[in-house]
Motif scaffolding. Structure first.
Motif, PDB file in Angstrom:
ATOM      1  N   GLN A   5       0.765  -1.400   0.065  1.00  0.00           N
ATOM      2  CA  GLN A   5      -0.097  -0.312  -0.397  1.00  0.00           C
ATOM      3  C   GLN A   5       0.774   1.213   0.288  1.00  0.00           C
ATOM      4  O   GLN A   5       2.061   1.145   0.769  1.00  0.00           O
ATOM      5  CB  GLN A   5      -0.797  -0.564   1.300  1.00  0.00           C
ATOM      6  CG  GLN A   5      -2.427   0.801   1.437  1.00  0.00           C
ATOM      7  CD  GLN A   5      -2.799   1.029   2.865  1.00  0.00           C
ATOM      8  OE1 GLN A   5      -2.905  -0.121   2.415  1.00  0.00           O
ATOM      9  NE2 GLN A   5      -3.802   2.139   3.054  1.00  0.00           N
ATOM     10  N   LYS A   6       1.102   2.718  -0.845  1.00  0.00           N
ATOM     11  CA  LYS A   6       1.142   3.301  -1.277  1.00  0.00           C
ATOM     12  C   LYS A   6       1.658   3.957   0.711  1.00  0.00           C
ATOM     13  O   LYS A   6       2.700   4.441   0.657  1.00  0.00           O
ATOM     14  CB  LYS A   6       0.553   4.758  -1.987  1.00  0.00           C
ATOM     15  CG  LYS A   6       1.453   5.565  -1.949  1.00  0.00           C
ATOM     16  CD  LYS A   6       0.773   6.869  -3.148  1.00  0.00           C
ATOM     17  CE  LYS A   6       1.644   7.932  -3.203  1.00  0.00           C
ATOM     18  NZ  LYS A   6       0.741   9.005  -2.272  1.00  0.00           N
ATOM     19  N   GLU A   7       1.043   4.470   0.727  1.00  0.00           N
ATOM     20  CA  GLU A   7       0.199   5.074   2.991  1.00  0.00           C
ATOM     21  C   GLU A   7       2.196   3.472   3.219  1.00  0.00           C
ATOM     22  O   GLU A   7       2.667   4.656   3.934  1.00  0.00           O
ATOM     23  CB  GLU A   7      -0.274   4.603   3.368  1.00  0.00           C
ATOM     24  CG  GLU A   7      -0.541   4.703   4.235  1.00  0.00           C
ATOM     25  CD  GLU A   7      -1.328   5.026   5.148  1.00  0.00           C
ATOM     26  OE1 GLU A   7      -2.381   4.011   6.450  1.00  0.00           O
ATOM     27  OE2 GLU A   7      -2.660   5.192   4.683  1.00  0.00           O
ATOM     28  N   GLU A   9       5.190   4.703   1.867  1.00  0.00           N
ATOM     29  CA  GLU A   9       5.965   5.897   2.679  1.00  0.00           C
ATOM     30  C   GLU A   9       5.823   6.295   4.174  1.00  0.00           C
ATOM     31  O   GLU A   9       7.260   6.550   4.329  1.00  0.00           O
ATOM     32  CB  GLU A   9       4.303   6.914   2.010  1.00  0.00           C
ATOM     33  CG  GLU A   9       4.394   7.401   1.584  1.00  0.00           C
ATOM     34  CD  GLU A   9       3.511   8.211   0.717  1.00  0.00           C
ATOM     35  OE1 GLU A   9       2.218   8.407   1.697  1.00  0.00           O
ATOM     36  OE2 GLU A   9       2.855   9.028  -0.527  1.00  0.00           O
ATOM     37  N   LEU A  66      11.517   3.493  -3.337  1.00  0.00           N
ATOM     38  CA  LEU A  66      10.476   3.998  -3.166  1.00  0.00           C
ATOM     39  C   LEU A  66      11.256   3.916  -4.648  1.00  0.00           C
ATOM     40  O   LEU A  66      11.025   4.590  -5.564  1.00  0.00           O
ATOM     41  CB  LEU A  66       9.561   5.511  -2.642  1.00  0.00           C
ATOM     42  CG  LEU A  66       8.180   5.161  -3.650  1.00  0.00           C
ATOM     43  CD1 LEU A  66       8.158   3.577  -3.355  1.00  0.00           C
ATOM     44  CD2 LEU A  66       8.082   6.675  -3.411  1.00  0.00           C
ATOM     45  N   ASN A  68       5.001   4.417  -7.804  1.00  0.00           N
ATOM     46  CA  ASN A  68       3.890   4.193  -7.711  1.00  0.00           C
ATOM     47  C   ASN A  68       2.669   3.385  -8.344  1.00  0.00           C
ATOM     48  O   ASN A  68       2.965   4.108  -9.478  1.00  0.00           O
ATOM     49  CB  ASN A  68       3.252   6.196  -7.533  1.00  0.00           C
ATOM     50  CG  ASN A  68       3.649   6.260  -5.932  1.00  0.00           C
ATOM     51  OD1 ASN A  68       4.289   6.200  -5.382  1.00  0.00           O
ATOM     52  ND2 ASN A  68       4.341   8.123  -6.292  1.00  0.00           N
ATOM     53  N   GLY A 103      -4.293   3.188  -3.229  1.00  0.00           N
ATOM     54  CA  GLY A 103      -2.967   3.274  -4.200  1.00  0.00           C
ATOM     55  C   GLY A 103      -1.979   2.320  -3.963  1.00  0.00           C
ATOM     56  O   GLY A 103      -1.413   2.337  -2.324  1.00  0.00           O
ATOM     57  N   SER A 104      -0.223   2.051  -4.477  1.00  0.00           N
ATOM     58  CA  SER A 104      -0.196   1.533  -4.813  1.00  0.00           C
ATOM     59  C   SER A 104       1.217   1.505  -4.335  1.00  0.00           C
ATOM     60  O   SER A 104       1.385   2.519  -5.351  1.00  0.00           O
ATOM     61  CB  SER A 104       0.146  -0.366  -4.926  1.00  0.00           C
ATOM     62  OG  SER A 104      -1.519  -0.661  -4.784  1.00  0.00           O
ATOM     63  N   ALA A 105       2.787   0.801  -4.296  1.00  0.00           N
ATOM     64  CA  ALA A 105       4.024   0.977  -4.422  1.00  0.00           C
ATOM     65  C   ALA A 105       4.523   0.184  -4.421  1.00  0.00           C
ATOM     66  O   ALA A 105       4.268  -0.612  -3.423  1.00  0.00           O
ATOM     67  CB  ALA A 105       4.278   2.767  -3.751  1.00  0.00           C
TER      68      ALA A 105
END
Length: 291
Positions: free
Chosen positions: A153-155, A158, A184, A187, A200-202
């Motif tokens: 998960q993007k969060e 981060e 990173l 995204n 959103g994903s990363a």
């Protein structure tokens, strides 16, 4: 290689096996070949590498990995996917599928069996509900690893790379940065998956340290201090640590420790670096030895 990483081919395979996505396993299959290429490039897979893939799904990324690596070990929890994987990976003699929950697998034994104990590379499109237990399990069990390249998960990505004072900085940031250097990669929007996730994903690559950047006498104590300081994020560090049931120190002892490592009583845990948490842990170890 059958190009599974497209919506058309993924749908055809799912329909053929009448596969139903299970929410409890957090299944979101990648359907974008460009993203798959990015993951493989970021993971820097070489021909002598042994790769552990967590949650291969229908084998989309597994095929890409098998083309580049010497050996791929794919651990899949969902028994309904095993017949599909037997079809999609049947022509790859260098792939071993294990039907098991990754949290119950003796990974050190696997690394010994397939790579004589030498570091492996981990690659995965991780189920978001269980990302942190999986990654922390890999680190805390000291599985020999060169790197972990994962879709999360993007969060969460981060948080993994956040620095002191940042709103995303927390226990996960410190834990990851103790064991690895985060980078990173990209995204990834929801339309690259089937079904589409609501977030959103990363892709993030964690390059594992041979030796942690901070030398600490009691690793477990340092992480107890870290967790306690972020459990009560709004409190000062002194109050947060005093109120933590898992820590045996009085308010006065904590005050003395902060002073000894050059921190004011009003300091908050979210501003401390890994080095400062290490120094605090070492102070308590030193005090215990001298008591």
């Amino acid at each position: 290689m059958a190009d599974l990483g497209t919506p058309k081919n993924t749908i055809a395979l799912i329909q053929k096996y009448q596969f139903a996505f299970q929410k409890k396993f957090g299944q979101n299959f990648l359907i974008d070949p460009h993203v798959l290429d990015k993951i493989i490039r970021a993971a820097q897979i070489e021909e002598d590498d042994v790769v552990l893939e967590i949650g291969p799904g229908i084998g989309t990324m597994t095929q890409y990995l098998a083309e580049s690596a010497r050996q791929v070990i794919a651990v899949e929890i969902d028994g309904n996917l095993i017949p599909i994987l037997q079809e999609t990976l049947g022509s790859y003699p260098n792939v071993q599928v294990i039907h098991e929950d990754i949290l119950n697998v003796d990974l050190r034994a696997l690394v010994q069996e397939y790579n004589q104990g030498r570091p492996i590379k981990v690659v995965a499109n991780l189920p978001y509900y269980i990302t942190t237990p999986i990654i922390m399990g890999l680190f805390e069990k000291h599985v020999p690893m060169a790197s972990i390249t994962v879709m999360v998960q993007k969060e969460v990505a981060e948080r993994m790379q956040a620095k002191p004072g940042n709103k995303d900085y927390g226990a996960l940031s410190l834990a990851v940065q103790y064991y690895a250097a985060p980078y990173l990669v990209a995204n990834v929007p929801p339309n690259c998956f089937m079904p589409r996730p609501s977030v959103g994903s990363a892709v993030i690559r964690l390059t594992c340290y041979v030796k942690p950047p901070v030398s600490v006498k009691d690793e477990a104590l340092m992480f107890r201090l870290i967790r306690a300081s972020f459990n009560q994020r709004r409190k000062t560090l002194q109050n947060g640590l005093t109120n933590a049931p898992e820590l045996p120190f009085t308010k006065e002892e904590i005050g003395d420790a902060l002073k000894a490592v050059g921190l004011p009583p009003s300091v908050r845990g979210e501003t401390l670096t890994l080095e400062q948490f290490g120094a605090l842990a070492d102070y308590f170890v030193h005090q215990k030895i001298n008591d």
